[in-house]
Design a protein around this motif. Sequence first.
Motif: not given
Lengths: 223, 100
Positions: B43, B45-46, B49-50
């Motif tokens: 989560y 990492k996501a 990235e966002e």
Amino acid sequence: MKFFSQSFLYDDNWPIVSLAYFLRYPNPYASHVLSCDVISREHTPSGTLLTTRLILKRGNVPRWFPKQFVSRAESWLVEESEVDPFGKVVKCRTRNLDNLKIMRVEELVEFRQTEANKTLQHTEVRIVSGFGWGLTKRIENYGINKFKANVQRSREGVHLILELLRQSRLQPMGLGGTPIPHLLPAAHVNSPSVPHERRDEASDPPKGAWSRFRSWFSPSSSR
Amino acid sequence: MASSLSPECTPLKTSYDVCFNSWFEGYLEPAVSALQTADRAAYAKANAEEYELKCGKIWQEYKACVHKAIKDNGLEPVLQQAREEHPLATPPSSSEHRKA
């Protein structure tokens, strides 16, 4: 060294208080803050967010202080923070970068979520002067008293932002939109290179705190 | 006074702030499923990235402007000294956090 600490409980939950804290500049209670810039920001592997901000504040030099030691009545501060959205903790350290020979001020602030879904703020301030010239104690006392006198003001600033956030969230809105000026694309920005969503037109903002805030932001303001 | 130390950086700062604040609101309230430690890394990492996708470009522009202004204002030495005296500590492990 002089030390001061205080705890305060906000009725709101941790996410909104943390957001209000990071959005606290500008606000009408902080007119002495001249600029605020993010100079570094990184995501840690554990998912926390580290931010460093550079802040310029205007200060007053007390009459009894020998002016030749102070180049100007503005002071640079650095604020380093870590946000942990899983543990629901914000840790923030702010200290002065210049005039260190006169006085070193370090403020540590923590925001934690409580069991009752409220937010506990804990503040600690340390002031040290190695100035000498028979002024050390006086400088430290001045610094700590100034801080105590302003701590209520700084809380009021956060409260104002909290109120605006609460009001803006009551309105139906699209992604990323709130009526708070520095959350909206500014009129003078030609083409933001970020493809974020925008509402077509802001719905009428609520009166009261919002109108006061907006009037403070009127174009006639010189700042 | 949502201004930058250098007036020419203020428009970039404003654009960046808008982008960051919008991402930050979501970041402060992670999905309930992400609160399980096992999912946290993915989560996180996501999330990162966002942020990079939405705000990466404007951040580079703003950062470049600010760092140039810092140099021009002669603030590099004081910042460097501050870092040496008190480097930002490594992030505490999650076991140190009290449960609310």
